[in-house]
Write an enzyme that holds these catalytic residues in place. Structure first.
Site, PDB file in Angstrom:
ATOM      1  CG  HIS A   6       7.108  -0.494  10.453  1.00 45.88           C
ATOM      2  ND1 HIS A   6       6.878  -1.043  11.623  1.00 45.88           N
ATOM      3  CD2 HIS A   6       6.794   0.766  10.638  1.00 45.88           C
ATOM      4  CE1 HIS A   6       6.747  -0.004  12.592  1.00 45.88           C
ATOM      5  NE2 HIS A   6       6.444   0.971  11.851  1.00 45.88           N
ATOM      6  CG  ASP A  15      -0.194  -0.165   2.588  1.00 42.55           C
ATOM      7  OD1 ASP A  15       0.831  -0.595   2.611  1.00 42.55           O
ATOM      8  OD2 ASP A  15      -0.834   0.466   3.635  1.00 42.55           O
TER       9      ASP A  15
END
Length: 319
Positions: free
Chosen positions: A245, A11
């Site tokens: 992340h 995303d």
């Protein structure tokens, strides 16, 4: 190390941009496609960001597909914190040149199924956004998706608080139903969650090296990530940098020894209460064979050294 054929499901926010960079930079990866989803930004804009990054890195041959635009059980709505953390455009409000390549016409979920059928054990799938595309593909063709050799997801929080609510991590919170379907399935999955990504940090000392190494692509990437670092300085000053992340998930998919894991059966709370989107051990399956390996420790110094070497070598080659 065997070359992995990889699909990234992104995303495309700032850390997804670093995940794409990592996959392109690692010589042990053949990035055969990028699949977009909603999350940090809408699925169509996530795909557009991925195309621009591929253009920046002179890799327009990598196809980009759009997957599901909404969670399985509700409509996607971008939350304000996503624009704060990733910028209005998802990539730190940095303007990248328009891509010459076009978004692929095939639906991303079908691309995932077809590729799983074609490559089976050779295929590695890394999700750095919600798990909706993977869940939809598994529901449509479980036989094909079971053939995938390596599924690594960035998401969840087992031993630390969430980053959206006290119990919920952002990618899981975007579609808890999809995450729960996968976590309670028989698919073998490695979960790279906040337990390890919050310990793996980047500072402007590192991004400044990208600028020196490559004044075009390196400087653009540094601009994107410096936006992220500045936001982290404001909202997470105790960390001392921005969390890696998504690129950590890519690194673990290639080299699992970056992390220590525990085998565990997890579920995701899907009831709309204070525990919505919590990832927790599944009491009903405590004594059953486990399908998840949950990362709980990370060799952060070794990972960051590998991360920086890959990025600097890659950016140098682009000059």
């Amino acid at each position: 190390m065997t070359t992995r054929k990889m699909i990234l499901d992104v995303d495309t926010g700032v850390d997804d941009a670093m995940a794409i960079t990592y996959a392109l930079a690692d010589p042990n990866v053949e990035l055969i496609g990028i699949l977009s989803s909603f999350g940090n930004i809408e699925a169509d804009r996530a795909a557009a960001n991925a195309l621009k990054l591929l253009q920046l890195y002179q890799c327009p041959q990598v196809p980009v597909f759009i997957g599901r635009a909404n969670p399985l059980d509700h409509q996607y709505q971008r939350i304000a914190v996503n624009a704060q953390i990733h910028g209005e455009n998802g990539i730190g409000d940095v303007n990248l040149p328009a891509a010459t390549a076009q978004i692929a016409k095939q639906n991303g979920v079908d691309f995932l199924i077809d590729t799983a059928q074609k490559y089976g054990e050779q295929l590695c799938v890394v999700t750095t956004g919600p798990m909706t595309n993977l869940a939809a593909a598994f529901a449509k063709d479980p036989v094909a998706i079971r053939k995938i050799g390596n599924i690594t997801v960035m998401g969840g929080a087992l031993t630390v608080p969430g980053n959206v609510t006290p119990v919920a991590e952002a990618n899981v919170e975007q579609d808890p139903v999809a995450a729960n379907q996968l976590f309670t399935s028989d698919l073998k999955i490695t979960m790279v969650g906040l337990d390890v990504t919050l310990r793996t940090l980047l500072t402007k000392q590192e991004t400044s090296q990208w600028r020196t190494c490559n004044p075009t692509a390196g400087a653009k990437l540094a601009d994107i990530v410096d936006f992220y670092i500045d936001v982290y300085d404001e909202i997470y000053p105790e960390l001392g940098g921005c969390s890696l992340h998504d690129p950590l998930a890519v690194g673990v998919a290639i080299d699992p020894s970056f992390v220590t894991t525990i085998p565990l059966n997890l579920l995701v709370t899907t009831e709309h209460d204070a525990y919505y989107a919590r990832t927790i051990g599944d009491k009903a399956r405590l004594n059953e064979p486990t399908n998840l390996n949950v990362a709980v420790g990370v060799d952060r110094e070794r990972y960051l050294n590998v991360f920086m070497k890959l990025f600097l070598d890659f950016l140098e080659k682009l000059n």
